[in-house]
Every structure is written in structure tokens, then in C-alpha cells.
Design a protein around this motif. Structure first.
Motif: not given
Length: 96
Positions: A30-39, A82-90
Motif C-alpha cells: 500500500k506504500n507504493l499506491m501513492k506513487y501511481i500518479p507520478s508513474i 507522495a514524498v511528503l506523505i512518506d515523510i509524515l508517515n515516517c
């Protein structure tokens, strides 16, 4: 080929790629789902660039460059989000 028809074909391809990526990634991570728009944005930029290089005639490359610029802006914002969401989750995981 009309620009409108090419635009519709590109949108259909983008939707197909999005659904395909979603179905493949949904079960794995589920962590990769936020990168779908970028891809999808990056793949769309490549498709429009290839169209501009090989298919476009006359003044169509100007329209293609505008589409590439818009897709680049979308790519930047979706990747930043997506990167900001990753940082906030970390940070949430570290504070627990």
C-alpha cells in the motif's frame, strides 16, 4: 490525426495504465499506491514526447510541448505530495 483524437487516446492509455498499476500494487504494497500518479505522469510525458517526435506534423509539436509542460507540473506536484506523505508517515512511526 486530429489533436483531439490523440488526446482521447492518451487519456484512455493513462486510465488503462493507472488501473493496471493499481491492481498490481494493491496486493503487494500500500506504500507504493501513492506513487501511481507520478508513474502515470512520467509515462504520459514519454508517450507525448514520442508522439511529438514521430507522428506530429505542422504546428502540432507546439501543442505537444504545452501538454508536456502541464504533465511535468503534475508530475512534480504528485511526486512532492507522495514524498511528503512518506515523510509524515515516517515521523508518526518514529514517535510511537
Amino acid at each position: 490525426m486530429s489533436t483531439f483524437i490523440v488526446f482521447l487516446v492518451v487519456i484512455v492509455i493513462i486510465i488503462f495504465i493507472s488501473v493496471l498499476l493499481y491492481s498490481l500494487i494493491k496486493n503487494k504494497s500500500k506504500n507504493l499506491m501513492k506513487y501511481i500518479p507520478s508513474i502515470v505522469s512520467a509515462l504520459s510525458i514519454v508517450l507525448v514526447y514520442l508522439k511529438m517526435s514521430f507522428i506530429s506534423q505542422g504546428y502540432e509539436p507546439i501543442t505537444d510541448m504545452v501538454v508536456i509542460i502541464v504533465l511535468s507540473i503534475i508530475l512534480g506536484f504528485s511526486l512532492l505530495g507522495a514524498v511528503l506523505i512518506d515523510i509524515l508517515n515516517c515521523r508518526k512511526d518514529i514517535s510511537k
